[in-house]
Design a protein around this motif. Structure first.
Motif: not given
Length: 219
Positions: A1, A131, A149, A160-162, A180-181, A183-185
């Protein structure tokens, strides 16, 4: 993350956070809600920098202007009730977004220190390829974001998830990071070090929902 802690650099955001924490300023509920909203706007602006953009021509009275515009299909999902002012701040900037709302609260079983997250109400559009901006002002234990989630899973798979929060605690951030993976921000205004024995952020600011909307009866 990927964690974006905005108070690692000084900005006007510091003023909003200081007023949110200040026990004297907190007495003004309208100002408290507005400060949460303003923090949401700042976080939304920073988040917008990593969206996808394509060139577009805009006709002016004197010709054409080319500008890069965001192309993401955004869904803003907020956790009721404390998340409403934060949601409004994000919606001020992503005004064409779809919206989702979910109720998640702490249910204490045998003693005040033990609780589980109960999800009841949920209204959500299709999330496939979207998104997803999941907003919760207080990232304390992190259980609310994770439970929320999971509850959204039947509605599709976001592109994508923010995650967006105002104040977090380091243990909660670490917990969310595990669930969370990579790539999550996470976009967060500031992070405190501790949780107390009841799972509240220290020094934090107190109960954001009560400060924004008034005290609730416990049952």
């Amino acid at each position: 993350m990927q964690i974006h802690n905005l108070t690692e650099k000084n900005s006007i955001l510091n003023t909003f956070i200081s007023e949110l924490r200040d026990v004297n300023v907190q007495k003004d509920r309208m100002r408290f809600r507005r400060n949460i909203e303003r923090v949401g706007e700042v976080l939304g602006y920073e988040l917008s920098k990593v969206l996808n953009y394509t060139p577009s021509d805009v006709k002016t009275p004197l010709g054409k202007s080319r500008v890069n515009l965001p192309q993401n299909d955004i869904v803003i999902c907020s956790i009721l009730r404390a998340g409403v002012p934060l949601h409004n701040g994000l919606l001020n900037y992503f005004d064409n977004s779809e919206n989702a709302f979910i109720s998640a609260y702490r249910h204490h079983k045998d003693n005040p220190e033990d609780f589980e997250i109960i999800v009841e109400y949920l209204a959500c559009p299709n999330l496939d390829g979207k998104t997803l901006i999941l907003a919760d002002p207080m990232l304390a234990t992190g259980q609310s974001l994770v439970s929320t989630y999971k509850a959204l899973k039947p509605y599709g798979t976001p592109k994508e998830v923010h995650l967006v929060s105002v104040i977090g605690a380091k243990p909660g951030v670490d917990y969310v990071k595990k669930h969370f993976n990579e790539n999550t921000h996470l976009w967060i205004a500031t992070i405190d070090d501790e949780l107390n024995d009841k799972g509240y952020i220290v020094p934090g600011l107190g109960d954001a929902g009560d400060l924004a909307f008034g005290n609730k009866l416990q049952h």
